[in-house]
Design a protein around this motif. Structure first.
Motif, PDB file in Angstrom:
ATOM      1  N   GLN A 115       0.637  -1.185  -0.105  1.00 37.72           N
ATOM      2  CA  GLN A 115       0.133   0.098   0.123  1.00 37.72           C
ATOM      3  C   GLN A 115       0.778   1.299  -0.032  1.00 37.72           C
ATOM      4  N   THR A 116       0.686   2.159  -0.765  1.00 35.77           N
ATOM      5  CA  THR A 116       1.583   3.280  -1.232  1.00 35.77           C
ATOM      6  C   THR A 116       1.306   3.988   0.051  1.00 35.77           C
ATOM      7  N   TYR A 117       0.191   4.359   0.716  1.00 35.76           N
ATOM      8  CA  TYR A 117      -0.056   5.319   1.631  1.00 35.76           C
ATOM      9  C   TYR A 117       0.720   4.886   2.890  1.00 35.76           C
ATOM     10  N   GLU A 120       4.379   5.116   2.420  1.00 33.31           N
ATOM     11  CA  GLU A 120       5.125   6.346   2.782  1.00 33.31           C
ATOM     12  C   GLU A 120       4.977   6.877   4.162  1.00 33.31           C
TER      13      GLU A 120
END
Length: 148
Positions: A115-117, A120
């Protein structure tokens, strides 16, 4: 379902009933008519004690194809041992998959984020990441997630 997949999944279920990690759940889905769908398993993975995941019981669905164990089950998680191009081997068991996911919760793979979020936040703000994970642990601590 092919005979090989059916036989293997029945063996997996029998082995799981005999020996599985405390707090973990893995079982084939029961259909409304009372029959069992061996190709869809509902699982629960408890957060490890003394980690930010503690207290949560995280749901996971494993979807097996009729050509299992030649091909891995599908799960909404990036884990090399269920990736057909990386670590999948027909000898990998449901127990190994769930233990691998449990380990991945506390030790995320930064080189292959799912998952990108989340990636990050994990990379840029560890305190925020810990707070978000603890919120998830509270969300998934409901009794409805602890048993099937």
């Amino acid at each position: 379902m092919s005979g090989v997949a059916q036989q293997r999944l029945q063996q997996e279920r029998k082995a799981w009933r005999k020996d599985h990690p405390f707090g973990f759940v893995a079982k084939p889905r029961t259909l409304p008519d009372g029959s069992v769908d061996m190709l869809h398993w509902d699982c629960r993975i408890p957060g490890k004690a003394n980690t930010i995941w503690e207290g949560g019981v995280y749901p996971l669905e494993l979807k097996f194809s009729s050509d299992y164990p030649s091909n891995p089950p599908i799960a909404m998680v990036c884990l090399s041992i269920i990736n057909p191009d990386q670590g999948w081997r027909p000898s990998v068991t449901v127990k190994q998959i769930l233990m691998g996911i449990s380990e991945l919760l506390n030790n995320p793979n930064n080189s292959d984020p799912a998952q990108t979020y989340g990636y990050e936040v994990f990379r840029k703000d560890k305190a925020k990441y810990a707070r978000l994970v603890k919120e998830q642990a509270r969300k998934y601590s409901d009794e409805k997630y602890s048993t099937l």
